[in-house]
Each structure stands twice: as C-alpha cells, then as structure tokens.
Design a protein around this motif. Structure first.
Motif, PDB file in Angstrom:
ATOM      1  N   ALA A 153       0.812  -1.202   0.124  1.00 38.63           N
ATOM      2  CA  ALA A 153       0.147   0.059   0.037  1.00 38.63           C
ATOM      3  C   ALA A 153       1.107   1.241  -0.073  1.00 38.63           C
ATOM      4  N   PRO A 154       1.130   1.890  -1.086  1.00 35.32           N
ATOM      5  CA  PRO A 154       1.771   3.068  -1.043  1.00 35.32           C
ATOM      6  C   PRO A 154       1.054   4.328  -0.732  1.00 35.32           C
ATOM      7  N   ASP A 155       2.070   5.187  -0.280  1.00 32.41           N
ATOM      8  CA  ASP A 155       1.540   6.583   0.002  1.00 32.41           C
ATOM      9  C   ASP A 155       1.699   7.081  -1.494  1.00 32.41           C
ATOM     10  N   GLN A 156       0.692   7.567  -2.212  1.00 32.10           N
ATOM     11  CA  GLN A 156       0.819   7.486  -3.552  1.00 32.10           C
ATOM     12  C   GLN A 156       1.435   9.018  -3.939  1.00 32.10           C
ATOM     13  N   ARG A 157       1.717   9.029  -5.316  1.00 30.23           N
ATOM     14  CA  ARG A 157       2.257  10.376  -5.876  1.00 30.23           C
ATOM     15  C   ARG A 157       1.779  11.651  -5.059  1.00 30.23           C
ATOM     16  N   LEU A 211      -0.996   8.355 -12.753  1.00 33.26           N
ATOM     17  CA  LEU A 211      -1.320   7.620 -11.567  1.00 33.26           C
ATOM     18  C   LEU A 211      -1.529   6.146 -11.894  1.00 33.26           C
ATOM     19  N   SER A 212      -2.064   5.854 -13.028  1.00 31.96           N
ATOM     20  CA  SER A 212      -2.200   4.515 -13.312  1.00 31.96           C
ATOM     21  C   SER A 212      -1.001   3.890 -13.493  1.00 31.96           C
ATOM     22  N   ALA A 213      -0.240   4.610 -14.412  1.00 34.86           N
ATOM     23  CA  ALA A 213       1.128   3.928 -14.804  1.00 34.86           C
ATOM     24  C   ALA A 213       2.112   3.745 -13.447  1.00 34.86           C
ATOM     25  N   VAL A 229      -1.630  17.253  -3.264  1.00 31.97           N
ATOM     26  CA  VAL A 229      -2.929  16.160  -3.118  1.00 31.97           C
ATOM     27  C   VAL A 229      -3.976  16.946  -3.788  1.00 31.97           C
ATOM     28  N   ILE A 230      -4.153  18.280  -3.685  1.00 33.45           N
ATOM     29  CA  ILE A 230      -5.174  18.976  -4.436  1.00 33.45           C
ATOM     30  C   ILE A 230      -5.091  18.989  -5.879  1.00 33.45           C
ATOM     31  N   ASN A 231      -3.712  18.837  -6.451  1.00 35.26           N
ATOM     32  CA  ASN A 231      -3.136  18.480  -7.747  1.00 35.26           C
ATOM     33  C   ASN A 231      -3.749  17.434  -8.472  1.00 35.26           C
ATOM     34  N   TRP A 232      -4.349  16.229  -7.634  1.00 41.35           N
ATOM     35  CA  TRP A 232      -4.929  15.063  -8.099  1.00 41.35           C
ATOM     36  C   TRP A 232      -6.337  15.383  -8.672  1.00 41.35           C
ATOM     37  N   TYR A 233      -7.286  16.397  -7.866  1.00 43.52           N
ATOM     38  CA  TYR A 233      -8.234  16.648  -8.552  1.00 43.52           C
ATOM     39  C   TYR A 233      -7.981  17.806  -9.905  1.00 43.52           C
ATOM     40  N   ARG A 234      -7.132  18.542  -9.802  1.00 45.86           N
ATOM     41  CA  ARG A 234      -6.907  19.326 -11.018  1.00 45.86           C
ATOM     42  C   ARG A 234      -6.415  18.562 -12.296  1.00 45.86           C
TER      43      ARG A 234
END
Length: 287
Positions: free
Chosen positions: A60-64, A83-85, A203-208
């Motif tokens: 379980a990674p702390d993701q990008r 993120l998928s890659a 982490v907000i950049n995930w939404y963007r």
C-alpha cells in the motif's frame, strides 16, 4: 506467518514512495491497495494483516503527491494516466510482471478504474470502494442533482491556491471535521502529510489533474472480476452514479451496499476486509 505491517521506501521512475507492506517474504499473490483523499496508506493496515496471514503479499503506497519523495510540480503530473502507470510500476518493482489484485478507495478507486481500463491484462481482480466506474461518476456529476450537490467541492478544488488555504484554515478545521472519530495514530499519519504546504498543493493537484488534463482514456465495459463496496450514507458519492456504474459491468460483478458512510476502512473494516478477501479468493492467479 508474519502478518506485521512495516513501512519501507520504494524507488521508481526517479521518485521515492513511502509504502506499507505485509507478507512480502512470502511467495503468494500480490495485492496492491490505493488510498484516497484525504488519507494515506494507513487505512489498509488491518486488511493487509489479514491477507498476509493467508499468504498474500501486500503493498500500500502513499501515492504520488502524498510521499515526500514523489511530489512533482504541476497538476499535469497528477493525471489518471500517470497515476495509473505508477500502479503498474509498483507491481513491476515488486517483481510481479504478470497479474495482481487491486483494491482502491475514493480517488484510489478512480485510479483503479483507469488501471483496469488501460492495463486489463495485468489485473486479476479489482475491488472498488465508494467511487463508481469513472464514466458513471462523471455522468452523475454533470446530470444528477444530488451528486452535483455532493460534488461542489470538486469545482472548488479546481481553483488555484484557494483549496490549499481552505483545508489549512483554523488549524485544519475542515480536515479534522472529516476525520472525526478516527484513531489518534491515523490522524497523526494524515497530519504528517497535510501539515506540509507543498503536500497540500500536490494532493489537491490530483483533482486538478484528474478533472482538467484531457487524456481520452477509452473507458469501456469492465470484464475484470469486480467487487464494488458503497456506503449509502456517503457524504461525497450519490446513488445515481453507483446505479449507472452497474451498467458497465460485463464480467463477474459483486456489489455490496452497506449502511455506512464514506470512511469504510475506518468504521466498517471487518465487513470490508471480508468482502475483499472473499473476492480475491474466488479468482486465484494461475501459475
């Protein structure tokens, strides 16, 4: 059999990811877990221990963006394709060049739906939690009044700088409200991330990135064996998208509607872990 969850660092594509692992010394099938927002990999510890006890290898990674060493600038670096890659990269780094099991919650589920679309040959089973098939969610966000109301924060998160300030205001009052009832260890692990200004932007950049980068991912019907867990009191995900999600399922499909909210691993862990385990055990990977 060692079921202890440990923390390690994985290097991939020039970045370093903080990861929780369990059972890696075993030779069982690999299971990768993806957390959502505002969370970390700590949400999977109980489930990982249970799977490791049965011989599975768990990561379980702390993701990008969530890991200190994997925080590139610019929301274009947080697209669903990137993120998928990363997910496939995690499997490869673990020495798994074939199939593995995938589990995701919240935005981790959004990533997982994309992984299943882009790399179906790599995924043995897929367990989504809270977030439905991504095309179904986007449809609901545009067309369902309830989902529009529940998803107003998504539009707010598109704005520059505003959401970062919002979640940090008044000693992180918004986040602390979301985390109400969580144990102290979990909240401290979250604050380890969200107390950093650069992490809040990442982490907000995930939404963007997810909502604004045009990628034309070819979402289609899902034939990968899929389980979907949804709490009917979810603060962010309404029924319309969940019901539309069902129409994309053309392979084995196991849907569980729980009388629960959004934070399924925090408040419904035993039931959730049992669903995940049962789903994975139904489809062993052929050697």
């Amino acid at each position: 059999m060692n079921t202890t969850v440990t923390t390690t660092t994985l290097k991939m594509n020039g970045m370093e990811y903080r990861c929780r692992t369990a059972g890696l010394e075993q030779d069982g099938e690999l299971v990768i877990f993806l957390h959502g927002f505002p969370e970390s990999s700590i949400i999977w510890e109980e489930t990982m221990s249970k799977l490791a006890a049965l011989g599975y290898r768990c990561l379980a990674p702390d993701q990008r963006g969530y890991s200190d060493g994997a925080r590139p600038d610019g929301y274009e670096n947080y697209s669903l394709r990137k993120l998928s890659a990363d997910v496939i990269g995690f499997a490869d780094v673990m020495g798994c060049s074939g199939k593995f099991h995938l589990v995701g919650h919240d935005l981790g589920a959004a990533v997982g739906w994309s992984v299943v679309t882009l790399y179906p040959q790599r995924i043995q089973t897929w367990t989504a939690m809270s977030v439905p098939h991504w095309e179904a969610y986007k449809w609901a966000l545009e067309n369902d009044p309830v989902q529009k109301q529940k998803g107003t924060y998504v539009t707010k998160f598109m704005e520059p700088e505003v959401p970062e300030s919002l979640i940090a205001a008044n000693d992180y009052a918004v986040l602390r409200h979301l985390w109400e009832g969580f144990d102290q260890e979990t909240q401290e692990d979250y604050m380890r991330i969200f107390s950093q200004p650069e992490a809040r932007t990442a982490v907000i950049n995930w939404y963007r990135g997810i909502m604004q980068v045009e990628e034309q991912i070819p979402y289609k019907d899902v034939e990968t064996p899929t389980a979907f867990i949804w709490g009917n009191e979810d603060l962010a995900l309404a029924r319309a998208g969940v019901e539309k999600s069902h129409t994309y399922m053309k392979g084995y499909y196991d849907f569980h509607e729980l009388n629960a909210g959004h934070w399924l691993t925090q408040f419904n862990e035993p039931e959730v872990s049992e669903i995940i385990l049962n789903h994975i055990q139904k489809f062993p990977i052929e050697k």
